[in-house]
Design a protein around this motif. Structure first.
Motif, PDB file in Angstrom:
ATOM      1  N   ASP A  22     -13.397  18.339  -3.052  1.00  0.00           N
ATOM      2  CA  ASP A  22     -11.971  18.461  -3.369  1.00  0.00           C
ATOM      3  C   ASP A  22     -11.404  17.057  -3.562  1.00  0.00           C
ATOM      4  N   ILE A  23     -11.775  16.436  -4.691  1.00  0.00           N
ATOM      5  CA  ILE A  23     -11.327  15.070  -4.945  1.00  0.00           C
ATOM      6  C   ILE A  23      -9.921  15.122  -5.562  1.00  0.00           C
ATOM      7  N   PRO A  24      -8.943  14.493  -4.925  1.00  0.00           N
ATOM      8  CA  PRO A  24      -7.567  14.595  -5.437  1.00  0.00           C
ATOM      9  C   PRO A  24      -7.380  13.823  -6.747  1.00  0.00           C
ATOM     10  N   GLU A  25      -6.387  14.258  -7.519  1.00  0.00           N
ATOM     11  CA  GLU A  25      -6.038  13.577  -8.773  1.00  0.00           C
ATOM     12  C   GLU A  25      -5.548  12.150  -8.478  1.00  0.00           C
ATOM     13  N   GLU A  26      -4.610  12.076  -7.540  1.00  0.00           N
ATOM     14  CA  GLU A  26      -4.043  10.776  -7.170  1.00  0.00           C
ATOM     15  C   GLU A  26      -4.701  10.281  -5.887  1.00  0.00           C
ATOM     16  N   PRO A  27      -4.820   8.959  -5.708  1.00  0.00           N
ATOM     17  CA  PRO A  27      -5.432   8.457  -4.463  1.00  0.00           C
ATOM     18  C   PRO A  27      -4.612   8.850  -3.238  1.00  0.00           C
ATOM     19  N   LEU A  28      -5.312   9.079  -2.109  1.00  0.00           N
ATOM     20  CA  LEU A  28      -4.607   9.333  -0.848  1.00  0.00           C
ATOM     21  C   LEU A  28      -3.768   8.114  -0.489  1.00  0.00           C
ATOM     22  N   CYS A  29      -4.357   6.937  -0.807  1.00  0.00           N
ATOM     23  CA  CYS A  29      -3.618   5.703  -0.574  1.00  0.00           C
ATOM     24  C   CYS A  29      -4.194   4.628  -1.480  1.00  0.00           C
ATOM     25  N   ALA A  30      -3.306   3.812  -2.059  1.00  0.00           N
ATOM     26  CA  ALA A  30      -3.744   2.659  -2.844  1.00  0.00           C
ATOM     27  C   ALA A  30      -3.324   1.389  -2.102  1.00  0.00           C
ATOM     28  N   TYR A  31      -4.148   0.354  -2.258  1.00  0.00           N
ATOM     29  CA  TYR A  31      -3.884  -0.908  -1.564  1.00  0.00           C
ATOM     30  C   TYR A  31      -3.967  -2.028  -2.586  1.00  0.00           C
ATOM     31  N   PHE A  32      -3.105  -3.032  -2.462  1.00  0.00           N
ATOM     32  CA  PHE A  32      -3.231  -4.221  -3.302  1.00  0.00           C
ATOM     33  C   PHE A  32      -3.163  -5.452  -2.410  1.00  0.00           C
ATOM     34  N   GLY A  33      -4.054  -6.418  -2.664  1.00  0.00           N
ATOM     35  CA  GLY A  33      -4.002  -7.630  -1.852  1.00  0.00           C
ATOM     36  C   GLY A  33      -4.882  -8.740  -2.369  1.00  0.00           C
ATOM     37  N   LEU A  34      -4.752  -9.864  -1.686  1.00  0.00           N
ATOM     38  CA  LEU A  34      -5.473 -11.098  -2.013  1.00  0.00           C
ATOM     39  C   LEU A  34      -6.823 -11.079  -1.306  1.00  0.00           C
ATOM     40  N   PHE A  35      -7.886 -11.314  -2.063  1.00  0.00           N
ATOM     41  CA  PHE A  35      -9.232 -11.347  -1.477  1.00  0.00           C
ATOM     42  C   PHE A  35      -9.356 -12.545  -0.528  1.00  0.00           C
ATOM     43  N   HIS A  45       0.844  -1.187   0.000  1.00  0.00           N
ATOM     44  CA  HIS A  45       0.000   0.000   0.000  1.00  0.00           C
ATOM     45  C   HIS A  45       0.876   1.233   0.000  1.00  0.00           C
ATOM     46  N   GLY A  46       0.264   2.357  -0.371  1.00  0.00           N
ATOM     47  CA  GLY A  46       0.994   3.625  -0.483  1.00  0.00           C
ATOM     48  C   GLY A  46       0.529   4.324  -1.747  1.00  0.00           C
ATOM     49  N   SER A  47       1.389   5.165  -2.317  1.00  0.00           N
ATOM     50  CA  SER A  47       1.042   5.772  -3.611  1.00  0.00           C
ATOM     51  C   SER A  47       1.077   4.645  -4.652  1.00  0.00           C
ATOM     52  N   TRP A  48       0.447   4.857  -5.829  1.00  0.00           N
ATOM     53  CA  TRP A  48       0.426   3.765  -6.816  1.00  0.00           C
ATOM     54  C   TRP A  48       1.840   3.362  -7.257  1.00  0.00           C
ATOM     55  N   PRO A  49       2.758   4.310  -7.537  1.00  0.00           N
ATOM     56  CA  PRO A  49       4.125   3.888  -7.882  1.00  0.00           C
ATOM     57  C   PRO A  49       4.787   3.089  -6.749  1.00  0.00           C
ATOM     58  N   ASP A  50       4.510   3.465  -5.496  1.00  0.00           N
ATOM     59  CA  ASP A  50       5.059   2.691  -4.361  1.00  0.00           C
ATOM     60  C   ASP A  50       4.531   1.264  -4.372  1.00  0.00           C
ATOM     61  N   VAL A  51       3.222   1.129  -4.657  1.00  0.00           N
ATOM     62  CA  VAL A  51       2.603  -0.206  -4.675  1.00  0.00           C
ATOM     63  C   VAL A  51       3.282  -1.061  -5.747  1.00  0.00           C
ATOM     64  N   ILE A  52       3.464  -0.467  -6.936  1.00  0.00           N
ATOM     65  CA  ILE A  52       4.072  -1.225  -8.041  1.00  0.00           C
ATOM     66  C   ILE A  52       5.519  -1.600  -7.702  1.00  0.00           C
ATOM     67  N   ALA A  53       6.268  -0.659  -7.113  1.00  0.00           N
ATOM     68  CA  ALA A  53       7.656  -0.950  -6.737  1.00  0.00           C
ATOM     69  C   ALA A  53       7.708  -2.076  -5.713  1.00  0.00           C
ATOM     70  N   GLU A  54       6.790  -2.027  -4.736  1.00  0.00           N
ATOM     71  CA  GLU A  54       6.768  -3.061  -3.694  1.00  0.00           C
ATOM     72  C   GLU A  54       6.396  -4.424  -4.293  1.00  0.00           C
ATOM     73  N   LEU A  55       5.409  -4.433  -5.206  1.00  0.00           N
ATOM     74  CA  LEU A  55       4.986  -5.711  -5.804  1.00  0.00           C
ATOM     75  C   LEU A  55       6.109  -6.299  -6.665  1.00  0.00           C
ATOM     76  N   SER A  56       6.871  -5.430  -7.330  1.00  0.00           N
ATOM     77  CA  SER A  56       7.927  -5.970  -8.177  1.00  0.00           C
ATOM     78  C   SER A  56       9.042  -6.571  -7.310  1.00  0.00           C
ATOM     79  N   ARG A  57       9.204  -6.018  -6.107  1.00  0.00           N
ATOM     80  CA  ARG A  57      10.161  -6.618  -5.160  1.00  0.00           C
ATOM     81  C   ARG A  57       9.622  -7.950  -4.611  1.00  0.00           C
ATOM     82  N   LEU A  58       8.292  -7.965  -4.305  1.00  0.00           N
ATOM     83  CA  LEU A  58       7.682  -9.151  -3.670  1.00  0.00           C
ATOM     84  C   LEU A  58       7.555 -10.332  -4.621  1.00  0.00           C
ATOM     85  N   GLN A  59       7.521 -10.081  -5.950  1.00  0.00           N
ATOM     86  CA  GLN A  59       7.135 -11.162  -6.872  1.00  0.00           C
ATOM     87  C   GLN A  59       8.083 -12.356  -6.823  1.00  0.00           C
TER      88      GLN A  59
END
Lengths: 436, 137
Positions: free
Chosen positions: A160-173, A80-94
């Motif tokens: 005041d809806i932001p352009e980027e999400p305040l936080c993005a999350y990725f996970g297994l349902f 979780h975090g900003s979308w680029p952070d999520v992608i960076a973390e997932l590429s490390r986790l894979q």
């Protein structure tokens, strides 16, 4: 999002309803089953749709989901975090042990956002970014082995809806909460309802506060059409109820169904038929016609929980049998006792007296109480030295009034004391003027 | 389709928990049970619940109620010492407490002889105005 040892992070997604009840429900269920789940809340849970927790046991997380109507669903959180952070973390986790078991499975990605509607093209771009996971299995839309979610939180400020999400999350349902119970028990399809039948979602919240579960005996001394008891029975408790209203308990009188005003209730509009409708007939012990003020339970009766919505006069006034002199024998046949109004302080006073006598030590007393919002203070709620408050959630009714679901645990027994004298209900001082 | 069955009447667990509440009555328990219509319905056997309920049940009152329904020989006169592990006993207790349903009948106060009707399976424990205590406040 890797933790030391066997603990994992999960993210809970709450439904957008009865926000002030979420935390109380969560904590009641954690306590009831002694679940090993730690809450990581950065802001009040009532104000956040998403909540991160950690646990050593997915089974414990599933037990939580199996009880909570506040929870929409839950993910095992991978990043979780900003979308680029999520992608960076997932590429490390894979390449790690966390992702390895899912590499060959069939799968599907799903997208959900809070606070902003996003077009399908946006969602598809997100899914393409997820190729960093290097899954080797096939995408399977109808029955995948695993479902993964992207959650994006855009906050609650609709101006005041932001352009980027305040936080993005990725996970297994992992699973869903119990939004199915209010759907199953919805009032529109229930055989019998009354004018004040409790919202089924609130009934589930009440059942959780009462710790309704298999082996428990739960009573509602103001049972009405028994709305609260269907939720308790759904969770495996055996249930009983009483009410002074003969016609409600017997399913007589006029139906409360809209656009059927002139019709009498049909033979299937009764409490027992509702239990049968929900497949819960075996959990109903009995409902009876009785007056709480003149209790018909013998000494020594013990209930594991008292869960009730007392009649506080906003829609349904409280009543008890009036005392009087002898009734001439000629008038006895078919005599209906005279009923008098019952003050709010007396209603709650009798409820505490009832709980002092008939609730097991450690059992929970759960009730709604009406309050004037501007004058509310927690110290003004009905209280008693034998009980300690464990939860107190607000349902706003209008600008002036709300009602609060109060949960108390019985912490000691009183012997040979006039229990009613202990009850303090300053909250009702002004409320009488709002009655009916 | 799931078996949908409506409950018929008052269970003997409920009878076991009720007492006469007429003013001035000292010994209002157990209520005398008379029945003109009894149904026996199968209810899911839940031994854990029975074991939890046993300490809360007045067994002699259950035996008396079963006697009054002419079913006294279906349960033992006393709770056996090994009750919690005695499956035959738990089945009988379950049957007596949950499966016998009084559809029509009466409950009578043993001291004042006040009659509480059971109609359509629902006991009516309301008193008349002259049977309740005057308020002291």
């Amino acid at each position: 999002a890797l933790l030391a040892g066997p603990r994992k992070y999960y993210v809970i997604c709450f439904a957008q309803a009865h926000e002030d009840f979420r935390e109380a429900e969560l904590r009641a269920v954690l306590e009831m089953f002694q679940l090993d789940i730690r809450i990581h809340a950065k802001e009040p849970i009532a104000q956040s749709t998403l909540l991160i927790v950690d646990s050593s046991s997915e089974a414990d997380v599933r037990k939580l989901l199996n009880r909570c109507v506040s929870i929409k669903m839950c993910l095992e959180l991978w990043a979780h975090g900003s979308w680029p952070d999520v992608i960076a973390e997932l590429s490390r986790l894979q390449s790690t042990a966390l992702v390895a078991p899912y590499k060959q499975s069939t799968f599907k990605f799903k997208f959900m956002s809070v606070g902003k509607r996003l077009p399908f093209s946006f969602q598809r771009a997100r899914f393409e970014d997820l190729s960093v996971l290097a899954f080797e299995g096939q995408v399977e839309l109808t029955s995948p082995d695993h479902v993964f979610y992207v959650f994006e939180d855009y906050g609650r400020d609709h101006n005041d809806i932001p352009e980027e999400p305040l936080c993005a999350y990725f996970g297994l349902f992992i699973g869903e909460g119990r939004r199915d119970i209010p759907v199953k028990q919805n009032l529109a399809e229930r055989n019998m309802v009354g004018t004040t039948s409790m919202d089924p979602e609130l009934s589930v919240l009440m059942a959780n506060q009462g710790r309704a579960r298999p082996g428990a005996l739960v009573v509602d001394p103001f049972v009405g059409t028994a709305s609260v008891l269907y939720a308790c029975a759904e969770f495996g408790a055996h249930v009983m109820g009483s009410d002074i209203c003969y016609t409600t308990i017997h399913g007589l009188g006029k139906t409360s169904r809209a656009n059927m005003k002139e019709k009498q209730r049909t033979s299937k509009e009764n409490i027992k038929s509702n239990f049968a409708q929900y497949g819960l007939a075996d959990r109903l012990v009995d409902v009876l016609v009785a007056d709480n003020y003149r209790c018909a339970w013998r000494e020594g009766v013990k209930f594991d929980a008292i869960v009730t919505d007392p009649p506080y006069g906003i829609r349904e006034g409280a009543r008890k049998i009036a005392a009087s002199g002898p009734i001439p024998s000629a008038l006895r046949e078919g005599h209906k006792p005279k009923i008098q109004d019952y003050s709010l302080t007396d209603v709650y006073g009798d409820l505490f007296a009832f709980a002092c006598r008939f609730l097991v030590l450690g059992g929970h007393l759960v009730f709604f109480v009406p309050v004037i919002r501007a004058e509310y203070e927690v110290s003004k709620l009905p209280s008693h030295p034998c009980f300690r408050m464990t939860a107190n959630s607000e349902q706003v009714l209008n600008r002036t009034l709300s009602r609060r679901l109060v949960t108390l645990v019985k912490i000691c027994e009183l012997a040979d004391v006039e229990v009613r004298s202990f009850v303090v209900c300053p909250i009702f001082a002004k409320l009488r003027s709002y009655d009916r | 389709t799931a078996l949908v069955r409506s409950r018929a009447g008052m269970k003997l667990l409920t009878h076991n928990m009720l007492t006469s509440n007429v003013k001035g009555v000292k010994q209002g328990y157990p209520l005398l049970l008379k029945s003109t219509a009894v149904e026996v319905n199968e209810v899911e056997f839940n031994p854990d619940f029975i074991i939890r309920m046993l300490p809360r049940i007045e067994w002699h009152a259950l035996v008396q109620a079963m006697d009054q329904l002419g079913l006294g020989d279906e349960i033992p006169p006393e709770v056996p010492e090994d009750a919690a592990t005695n499956d035959d006993f738990l089945q009988r207790a379950h049957h007596a407490l949950f499966e016998i349903e009084v559809k029509e009948g009466t409950l009578q106060c043993p001291e004042s002889h006040k009659i509480y009707p059971i109609s359509n399976g629902v006991p009516n424990m309301l008193l008349n105005e002259d049977e309740v205590e005057e308020e002291t406040s």
